[in-house]
Design a protein around this motif. Structure first.
Motif, short mmCIF file in Angstrom:
data_model
loop_
_atom_site.label_atom_id
_atom_site.label_comp_id
_atom_site.label_asym_id
_atom_site.label_seq_id
_atom_site.Cartn_x
_atom_site.Cartn_y
_atom_site.Cartn_z
N ALA A 32 -5.52 37.63 32.72
CA ALA A 32 -4.98 38.62 33.96
C ALA A 32 -3.55 37.89 33.22
N VAL A 33 -3.30 37.28 34.14
CA VAL A 33 -1.82 36.61 33.97
C VAL A 33 -1.14 36.42 32.35
N PHE A 34 -1.74 35.97 31.67
CA PHE A 34 -1.15 35.82 30.07
C PHE A 34 -0.64 37.75 29.63
N ARG A 35 -1.72 39.01 30.50
CA ARG A 35 -1.75 39.77 29.16
C ARG A 35 -0.23 40.90 30.40
N ALA A 36 -0.03 39.96 31.92
CA ALA A 36 1.57 40.73 32.62
C ALA A 36 2.22 39.64 31.91
N LEU A 37 2.49 38.82 31.10
CA LEU A 37 3.38 38.10 30.36
C LEU A 37 3.80 38.31 29.52
N ALA A 38 2.61 39.14 28.97
CA ALA A 38 3.11 39.28 27.36
C ALA A 38 2.96 40.57 26.72
N ARG A 81 -0.25 32.91 22.47
CA ARG A 81 -1.68 32.46 22.60
C ARG A 81 -2.47 32.47 23.68
N GLU A 82 -3.05 33.36 23.43
CA GLU A 82 -4.27 34.22 24.97
C GLU A 82 -4.76 32.95 24.97
N PRO A 83 -5.27 32.39 26.19
CA PRO A 83 -4.43 32.89 27.03
C PRO A 83 -3.29 31.36 27.47
N GLU A 84 -3.22 30.25 27.20
CA GLU A 84 -2.74 29.55 27.47
C GLU A 84 -1.36 29.26 27.11
N LEU A 85 -0.58 30.32 26.57
CA LEU A 85 0.54 29.96 26.39
C LEU A 85 1.75 31.20 25.74
N TYR A 86 2.81 31.56 26.41
CA TYR A 86 3.21 32.06 25.79
C TYR A 86 4.71 31.84 25.99
N ALA A 87 6.10 31.78 25.66
CA ALA A 87 7.07 31.33 24.91
C ALA A 87 8.31 31.98 24.08
N TYR A 88 9.16 32.23 24.72
CA TYR A 88 10.69 33.00 23.86
C TYR A 88 11.56 31.95 24.05
N ARG A 89 12.50 32.32 23.39
CA ARG A 89 14.03 32.04 23.39
C ARG A 89 15.20 33.39 22.81
N VAL A 90 15.94 32.79 24.05
CA VAL A 90 17.37 33.48 23.81
C VAL A 90 17.96 33.35 22.68
N ASP A 91 18.28 35.13 22.17
CA ASP A 91 18.81 35.10 20.35
C ASP A 91 20.42 35.22 20.72
N GLU A 103 12.17 29.62 26.81
CA GLU A 103 11.48 29.56 27.94
C GLU A 103 10.00 29.33 27.57
N GLU A 104 8.77 28.71 28.52
CA GLU A 104 7.15 28.17 27.61
C GLU A 104 6.93 28.41 29.03
N TRP A 105 5.92 29.47 29.13
CA TRP A 105 5.17 29.50 30.48
C TRP A 105 3.12 29.16 29.76
N ARG A 106 2.82 28.25 30.26
CA ARG A 106 1.69 27.52 29.69
C ARG A 106 0.76 28.04 31.08
N LEU A 107 0.00 28.16 30.79
CA LEU A 107 -1.47 28.94 31.55
C LEU A 107 -2.82 27.93 31.55
N VAL A 108 -2.84 27.65 32.66
CA VAL A 108 -4.13 26.36 32.46
C VAL A 108 -5.35 26.49 33.72
N PRO A 109 -6.28 27.35 33.42
CA PRO A 109 -7.27 27.42 33.92
C PRO A 109 -8.20 26.45 35.63
N ALA A 110 -7.71 26.86 36.23
CA ALA A 110 -7.21 26.00 37.76
C ALA A 110 -8.72 27.05 38.99
N GLY A 111 -9.92 26.42 38.81
CA GLY A 111 -11.05 27.19 39.66
C GLY A 111 -11.45 28.42 38.98
N THR A 112 -11.11 29.92 39.63
CA THR A 112 -11.10 30.97 39.40
C THR A 112 -9.93 31.31 39.40
#
Length: 156
Positions: A32-38, A81-91, A103-112
């Protein structure tokens, strides 16, 4: 005045001279977090208080972002890369003193839920490097508030 920045790859996130890293656990699932980001790019303006406008660009390969204070950015997606990574650069940006940003957003499962780690990586002038210390605390608050709002938005 907008200027073109130096194009950088995903490896820049680990090697940039300026790196600010923030992390927080939330109750929303990584998918869900990945979908919101990407996938819900316009939704960023609803949960990230510094974002005034966000919209996909270049057929989804990039983004156009406007921040409070009048900062404008044109970005290229470096990884989605769903669901663990979303990254971009400013051009292209009108932010002063920067030569490169990614900027890089890393998503790691933490319990639920999810452990969200955001890395802001930059290269720039001496003034940018001197501004990092006071900027770090403000960015940490902005991240905390944004991720908390995102978790609420996702039903957490």
């Amino acid at each position: 005045m907008a200027r073109r920045l130096r194009p950088v790859g995903l490896d820049f996130v680990a090697s940039a001279p300026v790196r600010l890293v923030h992390a927080r656990e939330i109750t929303a699932a990584p998918e869900a977090v990945f979908r919101a980001l990407a996938e819900d790019v316009p939704g960023w303006a609803e949960w990230f208080p510094q974002v005034v406008l966000a919209r996909p660009a270049d057929g989804g390969a990039g983004r156009e972002v406007r921040l409070k204070g009048g900062i404008r950015c044109r970005e290229t997606i470096l990884a989605a890369r769903e669901p663990e990574l979303y990254a971009y650069r400013v051009d292209v940006t009108n932010a002063p003193g920067v030569r490169a940003i990614a900027e890089e957003w890393r998503l790691v499962p933490a319990g639920t839920g999810t452990r969200v780690r955001w890395t802001f990586a930059a290269e720039g002038s001496v003034a940018l490097r001197l501004a990092v210390r006071p900027f770090r605390a403000a960015q940490a608050r902005a991240f905390r508030d944004a991720v908390t709002a995102l978790d609420r938005r996702l039903g957490g």
